[in-house]
Design an enzyme around this catalytic site. Structure first.
Site, PDB file in Angstrom:
ATOM      1  N   TYR A 169       0.807  -1.216   0.000  1.00 35.84           N
ATOM      2  CA  TYR A 169       0.000   0.000   0.000  1.00 35.84           C
ATOM      3  C   TYR A 169       0.845   1.273   0.000  1.00 35.84           C
ATOM      4  O   TYR A 169       0.327   2.356  -0.266  1.00 35.84           O
ATOM      5  CB  TYR A 169      -0.945   0.033   1.207  1.00 35.84           C
ATOM      6  CG  TYR A 169      -1.831  -1.166   1.379  1.00 35.84           C
ATOM      7  CD1 TYR A 169      -1.998  -2.114   0.364  1.00 35.84           C
ATOM      8  CD2 TYR A 169      -2.504  -1.382   2.576  1.00 35.84           C
ATOM      9  CE1 TYR A 169      -2.809  -3.227   0.547  1.00 35.84           C
ATOM     10  CE2 TYR A 169      -3.327  -2.485   2.755  1.00 35.84           C
ATOM     11  CZ  TYR A 169      -3.466  -3.411   1.740  1.00 35.84           C
ATOM     12  OH  TYR A 169      -4.269  -4.500   1.929  1.00 35.84           O
ATOM     13  N   LYS A 227       1.888  -6.351   6.090  1.00 34.99           N
ATOM     14  CA  LYS A 227       2.020  -7.597   5.327  1.00 34.99           C
ATOM     15  C   LYS A 227       3.261  -7.563   4.447  1.00 34.99           C
ATOM     16  O   LYS A 227       3.659  -6.490   3.963  1.00 34.99           O
ATOM     17  CB  LYS A 227       0.788  -7.798   4.431  1.00 34.99           C
ATOM     18  CG  LYS A 227      -0.545  -7.595   5.119  1.00 34.99           C
ATOM     19  CD  LYS A 227      -1.702  -7.731   4.142  1.00 34.99           C
ATOM     20  CE  LYS A 227      -3.001  -7.231   4.748  1.00 34.99           C
ATOM     21  NZ  LYS A 227      -3.097  -5.758   4.739  1.00 34.99           N
ATOM     22  N   LEU A 279     -17.280  -4.887   1.646  1.00 33.05           N
ATOM     23  CA  LEU A 279     -18.455  -4.336   0.961  1.00 33.05           C
ATOM     24  C   LEU A 279     -18.350  -4.566  -0.546  1.00 33.05           C
ATOM     25  O   LEU A 279     -19.013  -3.866  -1.329  1.00 33.05           O
ATOM     26  CB  LEU A 279     -18.582  -2.837   1.252  1.00 33.05           C
ATOM     27  CG  LEU A 279     -18.634  -2.446   2.734  1.00 33.05           C
ATOM     28  CD1 LEU A 279     -18.530  -0.938   2.902  1.00 33.05           C
ATOM     29  CD2 LEU A 279     -19.910  -2.968   3.374  1.00 33.05           C
ATOM     30  N   LYS A 331     -12.848   0.131   4.497  1.00 33.08           N
ATOM     31  CA  LYS A 331     -11.947   1.237   4.164  1.00 33.08           C
ATOM     32  C   LYS A 331     -12.761   2.469   3.757  1.00 33.08           C
ATOM     33  O   LYS A 331     -13.750   2.358   3.037  1.00 33.08           O
ATOM     34  CB  LYS A 331     -11.034   0.817   3.010  1.00 33.08           C
ATOM     35  CG  LYS A 331     -10.194   1.953   2.434  1.00 33.08           C
ATOM     36  CD  LYS A 331     -10.490   2.172   0.957  1.00 33.08           C
ATOM     37  CE  LYS A 331      -9.746   3.394   0.456  1.00 33.08           C
ATOM     38  NZ  LYS A 331      -9.676   3.425  -1.012  1.00 33.08           N
ATOM     39  N   SER A 332     -12.348   3.615   4.236  1.00 28.93           N
ATOM     40  CA  SER A 332     -12.900   4.882   3.761  1.00 28.93           C
ATOM     41  C   SER A 332     -11.883   5.983   4.060  1.00 28.93           C
ATOM     42  O   SER A 332     -11.079   5.857   4.992  1.00 28.93           O
ATOM     43  CB  SER A 332     -14.229   5.214   4.443  1.00 28.93           C
ATOM     44  OG  SER A 332     -14.721   6.444   3.952  1.00 28.93           O
ATOM     45  N   VAL A 333     -11.931   7.029   3.267  1.00 28.07           N
ATOM     46  CA  VAL A 333     -11.104   8.211   3.563  1.00 28.07           C
ATOM     47  C   VAL A 333     -11.981   9.375   4.014  1.00 28.07           C
ATOM     48  O   VAL A 333     -11.478  10.447   4.329  1.00 28.07           O
ATOM     49  CB  VAL A 333     -10.260   8.641   2.332  1.00 28.07           C
ATOM     50  CG1 VAL A 333      -9.282   7.545   1.951  1.00 28.07           C
ATOM     51  CG2 VAL A 333     -11.146   9.008   1.137  1.00 28.07           C
ATOM     52  N   ARG A 369     -18.051   8.740   6.763  1.00 25.94           N
ATOM     53  CA  ARG A 369     -18.178   7.305   6.485  1.00 25.94           C
ATOM     54  C   ARG A 369     -17.351   6.488   7.469  1.00 25.94           C
ATOM     55  O   ARG A 369     -17.770   5.417   7.894  1.00 25.94           O
ATOM     56  CB  ARG A 369     -17.714   7.041   5.043  1.00 25.94           C
ATOM     57  CG  ARG A 369     -17.917   5.653   4.567  1.00 25.94           C
ATOM     58  CD  ARG A 369     -19.138   5.381   3.713  1.00 25.94           C
ATOM     59  NE  ARG A 369     -19.851   6.460   3.084  1.00 25.94           N
ATOM     60  CZ  ARG A 369     -19.650   6.884   1.837  1.00 25.94           C
ATOM     61  NH1 ARG A 369     -18.711   6.342   1.088  1.00 25.94           N
ATOM     62  NH2 ARG A 369     -20.401   7.831   1.338  1.00 25.94           N
TER      63      ARG A 369
END
Length: 276
Positions: free
Chosen positions: A54, A79, A194, A234-236, A240
């Site tokens: 990432y 990871k 999701l 996940k959200s930025v 949310r």
């Protein structure tokens, strides 16, 4: 003022615990990661999932520090990527990740994919065992492993993974993987919980959400929790991020769960582990 939601924690095989709901940061740019992580921790999250791939471990570490919450109270996963499989390469990759995070240890270190074409994941796992023995990873596990991949680890090494992180959502409930993991005391963690947002707007989920006064995303996150999955939406977006953890004040009933179960299609949003 409303109380900050707090995720329950689940026990890991090795005696540690993991918050059941965390923040995923896949595709969050490093420059944004600190703000996103700090926002999440302020909203009640105590679990952040990143990875070398990432390229935002530095931002994650900065966000944890900026939050003012003690490091020991935030569970951080990272990871090892495919290019660093093999014993020595994995040890080097872990050093790079730990330096980027700016931590003395990570709570959980995972093999990101088994990459069976390289046939190095057993050697990679032995490196994770060494990292755990040194205390630099509190716990070790795998990601995107099918049962037959884990069978090899159990046959050829000394440590059972504490967790297996896989793509998992109502289209792809991964029943066989969850049953295998549970039989071995391994927690199952859902990435793409999701279906990369593609489930939001589904009429079945929208109807359930309407009955509970929640969003479709909150319904799916609640479904994961009730299945016993660890889940890392996940959200930025601050709103949310807050909504995604506001899922502990309602419960799906048997009819809800049956309706969500009817959505299974086997559809993946990512790669099949045997083909990666």
């Amino acid at each position: 003022m409303m109380a900050t939601p707090e995720s329950p924690s689940l026990p890991l095989l090795d005696g540690h615990t993991i918050p059941q709901l965390g923040l995923g940061v896949y595709k969050v740019p490093d420059a944004e990661a600190a703000r996103v992580v700090q926002t999440a921790i302020e909203a009640g999250y105590r679990h952040v999932d990143t990875a070398a791939l990432y390229a935002n471990e530095r931002g994650v570490g900065d966000g944890v520090r900026a939050s003012g919450v003690p490091r020991a109270e935030v569970f951080v996963t990272t990871k090892v990527w495919d290019d660093d499989h093999g014993y020595d390469a994995t040890l080097r990759a872990f050093d790079v990740s730990l330096a980027a995070l700016g931590f003395d240890y990570v709570d959980l270190y995972l093999i990101h994919w088994p990459v069976p074409s390289k046939d190095l994941y057993v050697d990679t796992w032995r490196a994770l065992e060494a990292i755990a023995r040194d205390g630099r990873a509190r716990s070790i596990g795998v990601s995107n492993f099918a049962p037959h991949h884990i069978d090899r680890l159990l046959a050829e090494t000394d440590t059972v993974p504490v967790l297996n992180q896989v793509e998992l959502h109502p289209w792809l409930p991964q029943r066989a993987v969850r049953e295998y993991d549970a039989a071995h005391g391994i927690l199952t963690e859902a990435w793409s919980p999701l279906a990369r947002g593609r489930l939001v707007g589904d009429p079945v989920l929208e109807a359930i959400a309407s009955r509970h006064g929640k969003s479709a995303a909150q319904v799916v996150i609640r479904w994961h929790l009730q299945l016993g999955n660890v889940v890392i939406p996940k959200s930025v977006t601050a709103e949310r991020i807050r909504q995604n953890i506001d899922v502990f004040d309602f419960e799906l009933d048997a009819d809800d769960l049956a309706a969500i179960g009817s959505l299974e299609t086997g559809t993946r949003t990512g790669m099949n582990p045997d083909e990666h």
